[in-house]
Design a protein around this motif. Structure first.
Motif, PDB file in Angstrom:
ATOM      1  N   ASP A  81      -5.662   4.892  -8.732  1.00  6.28           N
ATOM      2  CA  ASP A  81      -4.531   4.762  -9.654  1.00  6.28           C
ATOM      3  C   ASP A  81      -3.257   4.340  -8.921  1.00  6.28           C
ATOM      4  O   ASP A  81      -2.453   3.556  -9.448  1.00  6.28           O
TER       5      ASP A  81
ATOM      6  N   LEU B 167      -3.569   0.690  -8.195  1.00  7.25           N
ATOM      7  CA  LEU B 167      -3.547  -0.079  -9.441  1.00  7.25           C
ATOM      8  C   LEU B 167      -2.137  -0.199 -10.005  1.00  7.25           C
ATOM      9  O   LEU B 167      -1.777  -1.228 -10.597  1.00  7.25           O
ATOM     10  N   GLY B 168      -1.313   0.827  -9.792  1.00  5.60           N
ATOM     11  CA  GLY B 168       0.065   0.752 -10.274  1.00  5.60           C
ATOM     12  C   GLY B 168       0.839  -0.385  -9.625  1.00  5.60           C
ATOM     13  O   GLY B 168       1.558  -1.133 -10.303  1.00  5.60           O
TER      14      GLY B 168
ATOM     15  N   PHE C 134      -0.544  -3.055  -8.131  1.00 12.14           N
ATOM     16  CA  PHE C 134      -1.167  -4.298  -8.576  1.00 12.14           C
ATOM     17  C   PHE C 134      -0.619  -4.717  -9.940  1.00 12.14           C
ATOM     18  O   PHE C 134      -0.363  -5.901 -10.185  1.00 12.14           O
ATOM     19  N   THR C 135      -0.448  -3.759 -10.833  1.00 12.21           N
ATOM     20  CA  THR C 135       0.054  -4.071 -12.167  1.00 12.21           C
ATOM     21  C   THR C 135       1.459  -4.638 -12.103  1.00 12.21           C
ATOM     22  O   THR C 135       1.800  -5.602 -12.813  1.00 12.21           O
ATOM     23  N   LEU C 136       2.319  -4.064 -11.226  1.00 16.71           N
ATOM     24  CA  LEU C 136       3.664  -4.602 -11.065  1.00 16.71           C
ATOM     25  C   LEU C 136       3.630  -6.036 -10.549  1.00 16.71           C
ATOM     26  O   LEU C 136       4.349  -6.911 -11.049  1.00 16.71           O
TER      27      LEU C 136
ATOM     28  N   LYS D 105       1.210  -8.160 -10.885  1.00 16.15           N
ATOM     29  CA  LYS D 105       0.684  -9.001 -11.966  1.00 16.15           C
ATOM     30  C   LYS D 105       1.786  -9.327 -12.966  1.00 16.15           C
ATOM     31  O   LYS D 105       1.895 -10.477 -13.428  1.00 16.15           O
ATOM     32  N   GLU D 106       2.625  -8.339 -13.296  1.00 19.54           N
ATOM     33  CA  GLU D 106       3.720  -8.582 -14.227  1.00 19.54           C
ATOM     34  C   GLU D 106       4.731  -9.575 -13.648  1.00 19.54           C
ATOM     35  O   GLU D 106       5.244 -10.440 -14.366  1.00 19.54           O
TER      36      GLU D 106
ATOM     37  N   ARG E 148      -4.882 -12.209 -10.756  1.00 20.46           N
ATOM     38  CA  ARG E 148      -6.084 -11.379 -10.891  1.00 20.46           C
ATOM     39  C   ARG E 148      -6.447 -10.800  -9.533  1.00 20.46           C
ATOM     40  O   ARG E 148      -5.863 -11.159  -8.523  1.00 20.46           O
TER      41      ARG E 148
ATOM     42  N   THR F  78       8.781  -9.278  -6.646  1.00 17.56           N
ATOM     43  CA  THR F  78       8.179  -7.951  -6.484  1.00 17.56           C
ATOM     44  C   THR F  78       9.120  -7.033  -5.711  1.00 17.56           C
ATOM     45  O   THR F  78       9.329  -5.870  -6.096  1.00 17.56           O
TER      46      THR F  78
END
Length: 408
Positions: free
Chosen positions: A323, A326-327, A329-331, A333-334, A344, A397
């Motif tokens: 988790d 993943l947090g 990675f999500t930032l 990606k955004e 991806r 980022t």
């Protein structure tokens, strides 16, 4: 999708015109051989990078590596030299700190045939280290330059480590990386993208490199072979048994890689050295492999009546996509979506310093570098447009991390 603000756009806009300068840096840096064992070339590269990063205003040191050793072909322990490492600190700002890492070494020694740069086609440059990872260092430098020029610069601290031994497991720089990681919460490593389309590496296997020096007893192969203890046979037996570990635990990769030893046909070999690599998918795999190897060493020693001296370790722990990872990675990606890129990720068996930063507790994305491919071969290439593209992604980022967009 989170849109780019006016302030962010103002900080990002200079990057678009910086492509030629970034490319010039890459070409100049890649013209210098920095194979992991070329200590002279690495020292020159360290000085060049100190000068390149100086305008950022951090506190800079060139740090000596920690001592390390290996086994020579006879099984004797010998010192293993590594290059010096660049460490830059921008402290005292905000309550968060980011660790940015890259490596100046390549897999190509100074006597390797792959030393020149050439254009494969318009916008695609071939050369040693263009993607892995002098292109990534150029991206890191440009992203930090954009951050420092933005109003958000004072809201976050950062450290940079440019090490000289990543391609050989970072044995000399591991303590420096661990020390810096203890002060940071987030890691960005500028390895090339996992795929030419910009896909990031998600979860990674771990990696351990090992060597066993096996000592038997010489004897005449015809008159009294029973008095001998064949070290070569013991090493071969160990290699076969190590290879079976991947069948006993399918999430484990094992590669017996090199066997040195033997001599005249009429002498029972008294010395042999076996080298191998193990890649566990999970921490549980690593623990199992450590225990299983210990069992094999004890059994080989008893069965063949030989001595065994083991060197090596799991220098790269597994990096699961949990988790925390993943947090971040999500930032990223955004940020990519805001810039018009579909980011991806995929799991990979490759390893890097990102494995170690994640094991130290940091949220890490470790493929923030350029798009390219065929790394570790003379076909290595850089997609030149990705220099500015990935610099914008890294800069955005960094700015959003400075704003506190990630809850860690």
């Amino acid at each position: 999708m989170s849109r780019i603000t006016i302030a962010e756009q103002s900080a990002l806009s200079p990057i678009a015109s910086r492509g030629p300068d970034m490319l010039s840096n890459v070409e100049r840096w890649c013209a210098l051989n920095t194979g992991s064992r070329n200590l002279v070339g690495l020292a020159e590269m360290a000085d060049i990078l100190v000068e390149a990063f100086a305008p950022l205003g951090g506190e800079t040191e060139i740090r000596d590596p920690e001592p390390a050793e290996t086994l020579d072909e006879t099984g004797a322990r010998i010192p293993l030299a590594h290059g010096r490492n660049v460490h830059i600190v921008r402290p005292g700002r905000g309550n968060r700190r980011i660790l940015l890492t890259g490596h100046m070494d390549t897999v190509f020694p100074k006597d390797h045939h792959f030393q020149e740069l050439k254009w494969l086609e318009d916008g695609v440059l071939n050369g040693p280290g263009v993607a892995d990872m002098k292109g990534g260092i150029a991206v890191m430098l440009e992203a930090l330059t954009a951050l420092e020029a933005s109003p958000l610069a004072g809201q976050i601290g950062w450290e940079v480590i440019l090490n000289a031994d990543e391609e050989v497991s970072s044995l000399g720089s591991a303590p420096l990386l661990a020390d810096a990681a203890s002060r940071c919460q987030i890691g960005l490593t500028f390895e090339p993208a996992a795929e030419p389309d910009g896909t990031l590496a998600g979860g990674r296997k771990g990696s351990g490199n090992f060597a066993a020096a096996i000592t038997g007893r010489a004897a005449h192969a015809g008159r009294n072979p029973e008095d001998g203890r064949n070290a070569l046979v013991a090493a071969a037996d160990l290699a076969v048994r190590l290879d079976t570990m991947k069948h006993e635990r399918p999430t484990l990769s094992v590669n017996p890689a090199k066997l040195d030893g033997g001599g005249p046909n009429n002498v029972v070999p008294e010395r042999a050295v076996l080298r191998w690599n193990v890649r566990p998918l999970t921490p549980e795999d690593q623990a199992w492999a450590e225990a299983r190897q210990a069992e094999l060493f004890a059994d080989i020693k008893q069965r063949h009546d030989v001595g065994i001296d083991i060197t090596g370790s799991f220098a790269r722990p597994p990096k699961p996509l949990d988790d925390k990872q993943l947090g971040l990675f999500t930032l990223v990606k955004e940020c990519g979506a805001a810039l018009g890129h579909d980011i991806r990720w995929k799991h990979t068996g490759g390893v890097c310093d990102g494995n170690n930063l994640a094991a130290a507790g940091l949220a890490v994305v470790d493929t923030m570098g350029v798009r390219g491919g065929a790394i570790h071969s003379d076909r290595e290439f850089l997609i030149v447009d990705s220099l500015t593209e990935r610099a914008e992604l890294a800069a955005l980022t960094l700015m959003r991390l400075a704003e506190g967009r990630l809850d860690i």
